[in-house]
Design a protein around this motif. Structure first.
Motif, PDB file in Angstrom:
ATOM      1  N   LEU A  13       0.820  -1.207   0.000  1.00  0.00           N
ATOM      2  CA  LEU A  13       0.000   0.000   0.000  1.00  0.00           C
ATOM      3  C   LEU A  13       0.855   1.258   0.000  1.00  0.00           C
ATOM      4  O   LEU A  13       0.554   2.225  -0.719  1.00  0.00           O
ATOM      5  CB  LEU A  13      -0.924  -0.008   1.229  1.00  0.00           C
ATOM      6  N   LEU A  14       1.915   1.262   0.785  1.00  0.00           N
ATOM      7  CA  LEU A  14       2.785   2.439   0.847  1.00  0.00           C
ATOM      8  C   LEU A  14       3.447   2.713  -0.506  1.00  0.00           C
ATOM      9  O   LEU A  14       3.560   3.861  -0.930  1.00  0.00           O
ATOM     10  CB  LEU A  14       3.839   2.257   1.938  1.00  0.00           C
ATOM     11  N   TRP A  15       3.883   1.650  -1.194  1.00  0.00           N
ATOM     12  CA  TRP A  15       4.453   1.844  -2.531  1.00  0.00           C
ATOM     13  C   TRP A  15       3.391   2.352  -3.497  1.00  0.00           C
ATOM     14  O   TRP A  15       3.657   3.215  -4.335  1.00  0.00           O
ATOM     15  CB  TRP A  15       5.062   0.542  -3.048  1.00  0.00           C
ATOM     16  N   ALA A  16       2.180   1.823  -3.369  1.00  0.00           N
ATOM     17  CA  ALA A  16       1.098   2.258  -4.263  1.00  0.00           C
ATOM     18  C   ALA A  16       0.781   3.734  -4.059  1.00  0.00           C
ATOM     19  O   ALA A  16       0.595   4.485  -5.027  1.00  0.00           O
ATOM     20  CB  ALA A  16      -0.156   1.404  -4.020  1.00  0.00           C
ATOM     21  N   PHE A  18       2.824   5.999  -2.871  1.00  0.00           N
ATOM     22  CA  PHE A  18       3.957   6.774  -3.393  1.00  0.00           C
ATOM     23  C   PHE A  18       3.864   6.935  -4.908  1.00  0.00           C
ATOM     24  O   PHE A  18       4.028   8.039  -5.435  1.00  0.00           O
ATOM     25  CB  PHE A  18       5.278   6.110  -3.021  1.00  0.00           C
ATOM     26  N   PHE A  19       3.605   5.851  -5.615  1.00  0.00           N
ATOM     27  CA  PHE A  19       3.512   5.939  -7.070  1.00  0.00           C
ATOM     28  C   PHE A  19       2.327   6.816  -7.494  1.00  0.00           C
ATOM     29  O   PHE A  19       2.414   7.550  -8.476  1.00  0.00           O
ATOM     30  CB  PHE A  19       3.371   4.542  -7.678  1.00  0.00           C
ATOM     31  N   MET A  20       1.239   6.749  -6.745  1.00  0.00           N
ATOM     32  CA  MET A  20       0.061   7.544  -7.065  1.00  0.00           C
ATOM     33  C   MET A  20       0.318   9.036  -6.865  1.00  0.00           C
ATOM     34  O   MET A  20      -0.107   9.872  -7.665  1.00  0.00           O
ATOM     35  CB  MET A  20      -1.125   7.106  -6.189  1.00  0.00           C
ATOM     36  N   THR A  21       1.031   9.384  -5.805  1.00  0.00           N
ATOM     37  CA  THR A  21       1.254  10.801  -5.489  1.00  0.00           C
ATOM     38  C   THR A  21       2.456  11.366  -6.238  1.00  0.00           C
ATOM     39  O   THR A  21       2.349  12.352  -6.962  1.00  0.00           O
ATOM     40  CB  THR A  21       1.436  10.992  -3.974  1.00  0.00           C
ATOM     41  N   ASP A  22       3.609  10.726  -6.087  1.00  0.00           N
ATOM     42  CA  ASP A  22       4.809  11.275  -6.729  1.00  0.00           C
ATOM     43  C   ASP A  22       4.801  11.037  -8.235  1.00  0.00           C
ATOM     44  O   ASP A  22       5.546  11.690  -8.968  1.00  0.00           O
ATOM     45  CB  ASP A  22       6.067  10.659  -6.113  1.00  0.00           C
ATOM     46  N   GLY A  23       3.965  10.130  -8.701  1.00  0.00           N
ATOM     47  CA  GLY A  23       3.922   9.824 -10.120  1.00  0.00           C
ATOM     48  C   GLY A  23       3.575  11.015 -10.994  1.00  0.00           C
ATOM     49  O   GLY A  23       4.150  11.193 -12.074  1.00  0.00           O
ATOM     50  N   GLU A  57       7.146  12.688  -1.676  1.00  0.00           N
ATOM     51  CA  GLU A  57       8.293  11.809  -1.501  1.00  0.00           C
ATOM     52  C   GLU A  57       8.435  11.291  -0.075  1.00  0.00           C
ATOM     53  O   GLU A  57       9.240  10.384   0.180  1.00  0.00           O
ATOM     54  CB  GLU A  57       9.570  12.520  -1.958  1.00  0.00           C
ATOM     55  N   VAL A  58       7.641  11.842   0.841  1.00  0.00           N
ATOM     56  CA  VAL A  58       7.612  11.291   2.201  1.00  0.00           C
ATOM     57  C   VAL A  58       7.171   9.825   2.156  1.00  0.00           C
ATOM     58  O   VAL A  58       7.625   8.986   2.945  1.00  0.00           O
ATOM     59  CB  VAL A  58       6.676  12.118   3.105  1.00  0.00           C
ATOM     60  N   TRP A  59       6.283   9.508   1.201  1.00  0.00           N
ATOM     61  CA  TRP A  59       5.804   8.128   1.088  1.00  0.00           C
ATOM     62  C   TRP A  59       6.923   7.182   0.672  1.00  0.00           C
ATOM     63  O   TRP A  59       6.920   6.001   1.037  1.00  0.00           O
ATOM     64  CB  TRP A  59       4.640   8.048   0.106  1.00  0.00           C
ATOM     65  N   LEU A  60       7.890   7.681  -0.104  1.00  0.00           N
ATOM     66  CA  LEU A  60       9.049   6.856  -0.471  1.00  0.00           C
ATOM     67  C   LEU A  60       9.884   6.549   0.768  1.00  0.00           C
ATOM     68  O   LEU A  60      10.316   5.405   0.979  1.00  0.00           O
ATOM     69  CB  LEU A  60       9.896   7.582  -1.514  1.00  0.00           C
ATOM     70  N   VAL A  61      10.107   7.575   1.594  1.00  0.00           N
ATOM     71  CA  VAL A  61      10.852   7.381   2.841  1.00  0.00           C
ATOM     72  C   VAL A  61      10.109   6.395   3.742  1.00  0.00           C
ATOM     73  O   VAL A  61      10.718   5.508   4.371  1.00  0.00           O
ATOM     74  CB  VAL A  61      11.055   8.728   3.564  1.00  0.00           C
ATOM     75  N   THR A  62       8.783   6.540   3.792  1.00  0.00           N
ATOM     76  CA  THR A  62       7.967   5.641   4.629  1.00  0.00           C
ATOM     77  C   THR A  62       8.041   4.208   4.135  1.00  0.00           C
ATOM     78  O   THR A  62       8.184   3.267   4.929  1.00  0.00           O
ATOM     79  CB  THR A  62       6.504   6.116   4.641  1.00  0.00           C
ATOM     80  N   THR A 263      -5.844   3.704 -11.365  1.00  0.00           N
ATOM     81  CA  THR A 263      -5.132   2.784 -12.253  1.00  0.00           C
ATOM     82  C   THR A 263      -3.768   2.428 -11.689  1.00  0.00           C
ATOM     83  O   THR A 263      -3.367   1.257 -11.660  1.00  0.00           O
ATOM     84  CB  THR A 263      -4.952   3.414 -13.654  1.00  0.00           C
ATOM     85  N   ILE A 264      -3.034   3.440 -11.219  1.00  0.00           N
ATOM     86  CA  ILE A 264      -1.693   3.211 -10.671  1.00  0.00           C
ATOM     87  C   ILE A 264      -1.763   2.336  -9.420  1.00  0.00           C
ATOM     88  O   ILE A 264      -0.973   1.391  -9.264  1.00  0.00           O
ATOM     89  CB  ILE A 264      -1.016   4.556 -10.358  1.00  0.00           C
ATOM     90  N   VAL A 265      -2.704   2.623  -8.536  1.00  0.00           N
ATOM     91  CA  VAL A 265      -2.837   1.832  -7.303  1.00  0.00           C
ATOM     92  C   VAL A 265      -3.204   0.389  -7.631  1.00  0.00           C
ATOM     93  O   VAL A 265      -2.616  -0.563  -7.087  1.00  0.00           O
ATOM     94  CB  VAL A 265      -3.894   2.457  -6.373  1.00  0.00           C
ATOM     95  N   ALA A 266      -4.165   0.206  -8.543  1.00  0.00           N
ATOM     96  CA  ALA A 266      -4.596  -1.148  -8.902  1.00  0.00           C
ATOM     97  C   ALA A 266      -3.475  -1.916  -9.601  1.00  0.00           C
ATOM     98  O   ALA A 266      -3.295  -3.117  -9.365  1.00  0.00           O
ATOM     99  CB  ALA A 266      -5.835  -1.086  -9.786  1.00  0.00           C
ATOM    100  N   CYS A 267      -2.719  -1.240 -10.456  1.00  0.00           N
ATOM    101  CA  CYS A 267      -1.586  -1.897 -11.128  1.00  0.00           C
ATOM    102  C   CYS A 267      -0.529  -2.330 -10.120  1.00  0.00           C
ATOM    103  O   CYS A 267       0.049  -3.426 -10.230  1.00  0.00           O
ATOM    104  CB  CYS A 267      -0.967  -0.953 -12.155  1.00  0.00           C
ATOM    105  N   THR A 268      -0.269  -1.485  -9.124  1.00  0.00           N
ATOM    106  CA  THR A 268       0.708  -1.834  -8.087  1.00  0.00           C
ATOM    107  C   THR A 268       0.237  -3.056  -7.311  1.00  0.00           C
ATOM    108  O   THR A 268       1.013  -3.992  -7.058  1.00  0.00           O
ATOM    109  CB  THR A 268       0.925  -0.656  -7.128  1.00  0.00           C
TER     110      THR A 268
END
Length: 342
Positions: A13-16, A18-23, A57-62, A263-268
C-alpha cells in the motif's frame, strides 16, 4: 503469520500511494521540455507541482522505512542487489529537488537551461528505473542462498525489466499531463489535456503487452488462477484505465486524474498480490526467495509498528487529501509572481 501478511500488504500500500502521489510530478518533470514552450509555461509547470512534490516523496521514505523495520533481511538484500539502480534513483531525485530551488536564482538563460535539463533527467530516470526495479522483482532477482546478487546493473536491463520501466513511465506521463491540465491555465492546460489523450492509447498498448509478458516471464498469475476472485484487482485497473479516456473526452480532468490514480494503485496491487508471500523472489532457486514469513521482524516489533501505523497513517492521508484539494485550483499569473512558490 497474520501479522506478516498484514505488513506485506501495508508494504504494498505504501508503494502504491507513493507511485500515485509522486507519479504525477515525475510525469510533469519528464514532460517539462516538451510542454514548456515559454518561460511562463515552465514557471507554471513548476508551480503546478511545487507545493506537493516534496510531501509526496515522504511516502518513499515511509516505504523504505517500513521495509527496514518490518522486513530487515529484505531491506539488506534489496538495497545491496539493486544498489546501482537505487543510487541512480536517489541521485536523480536529489538533482530534481536542487533544480527546483536553483533554477531561478540567476537570471541567465544558460543557467536556467542547465537546471531545466536536470529537472527532466531527475524526473525521467526515477520514473523509468522504479518500473525496471519492480518488474525485475516480479520475475525474480538472481540472488543465491546467502542473499548475494549474482549479476550487474545490466542484468536488470533485460527486456521484461525495461518493459516494466516503460509501463511506469507511461503511467506517470498520463498522470502528470492530467494534473497539469487541472492546475495550469489557458493554452498550457489545453495542450496538457490533449497530450494526455494522445498518450492514453500508448499506455493502453504497453499495458496489454506487459500483461502478456507477465504471464510468460513471471509466476504472478499463479495466485490469481488459484483464487479467481482476485482477478477483481486487474479488472479495477482496466476499468479505471477506460475511465481516464471517458472523462478526458468530457474534459473532466480532475475525475480523469482520479481514475489515473486508481489505475496506478490497482496496477501496483496487481503485482503485490501476484508476489505474495514473496517479497524478493530468487530467480536461481525458489528456496532462496525472501518472503513475508522468513524475512520479517519479531511479532512484537510488527505488533507495535502496526499500532503506530493505524494511528498515524489516517492522519497523514487526511492531511494529503486536504493539501490536494487546496492546491487543485488553477495557477494564475498572480501566483507566478511569488518567487517563494518556486
Amino acid at each position: 503469520m497474520l501479522l506478516q501478511s498484514a505488513w506485506f500488504f501495508l508494504w504494498g500500500l505504501l508503494w502504491a500511494v507513493f507511485f500515485m502521489t509522486d507519479g504525477f510530478d515525475l510525469g510533469i518533470g519528464t514532460l517539462y521540455p516538451f510542454l514548456g514552450k515559454s518561460e511562463r509555461d515552465k514557471h507554471m509547470m513548476i508551480h503546478a507541482m511545487g507545493p506537493l512534490w516534496d510531501g509526496n516523496e515522504v511516502w518513499l521514505v515511509t516505504a523504505g522505512g517500513v521495509t527496514f523495520a518490518a522486513f530487515p533481511l529484505v531491506y539488506a538484500v534489496m538495497f545491496s542487489s539493486l544498489y546501482s539502480a537505487l543510487m541512480l534513483i536517489l541521485f536523480a531525485l536529489i538533482l530534481r529537488g536542487v533544480s527546483f530551488e536553483f533554477r531561478n536564482k540567476v537570471d541567465n538563460p544558460a543557467w536556467k537551461k542547465v537546471w531545466d535539463i536536470c529537472i527532466f533527467v531527475g524526473s525521467f530516470l526515477p520514473a523509468l528505473l522504479f518500473g525496471v526495479a519492480f518488474a525485475n522483482i516480479f520475475q525474480g532477482i538472481p540472488i543465491d542462498g546467502e542473499g548475494v546478487y549474482q549479476g550487474t546493473l545490466l542484468t536488470l536491463l533485460n527486456p521484461y525489466g525495461l518493459l516494466g520501466g516503460v509501463l511506469f513511465l507511461c503511467l506517470f506521463l498520463v498522470h502528470g499531463a492530467l494534473w497539469l491540465a487541472i492546475r495550469a491555465d489557458g493554452d498550457l492546460s489545453e495542450r496538457a489535456g490533449s497530450l494526455a489523450g494522445k498518450l492514453w492509447p500508448v499506455l493502453t498498448g504497453v499495458a496489454v503487452v506487459f500483461l502478456v509478458a507477465t504471464y510468460i516471464f513471471t509466476p504472478l498469475y499463479n495466485n490469481y488462477l488459484a483464487t479467481p476472485a482476485l482477478f477483481l484487482v486487474p479488472l479495477i485497473a482496466v476499468s479505471a484505465l477506460v475511465g481516464i479516456r471517458y472523462f478526458l473526452m468530457k474534459k473532466a480532468f480532475f475525475i480523469a486524474w482520479a481514475a489515473s490514480a486508481a489505475t496506478i494503485v490497482a496496477c501496483t496491487f496487481f503485482g503485490v498480490i501476484g508476489l505474495f508471500p514473496n517479497l524478493f523472489p530468487s530467480s536461481l532457486d525458489s528456496e532462496y526467495s525472501l518472503t513475508a514469513y522468513n524475512a520479517s521482524s519479531s511479532p512484537l516489533t510488527l505488533k507495535i509498528m502496526l499500532i503506530v501505523v493505524l494511528l498515524f497513517i489516517p492522519v497523514v492521508l487526511a492531511y494529503q487529501v486536504w493539501a490536494y484539494k487546496l492546491f487543485s485550483v488553477k495557477v494564475t499569473d498572480g501566483d507566478l509572481a511569488h518567487e517563494e512558490m518556486y
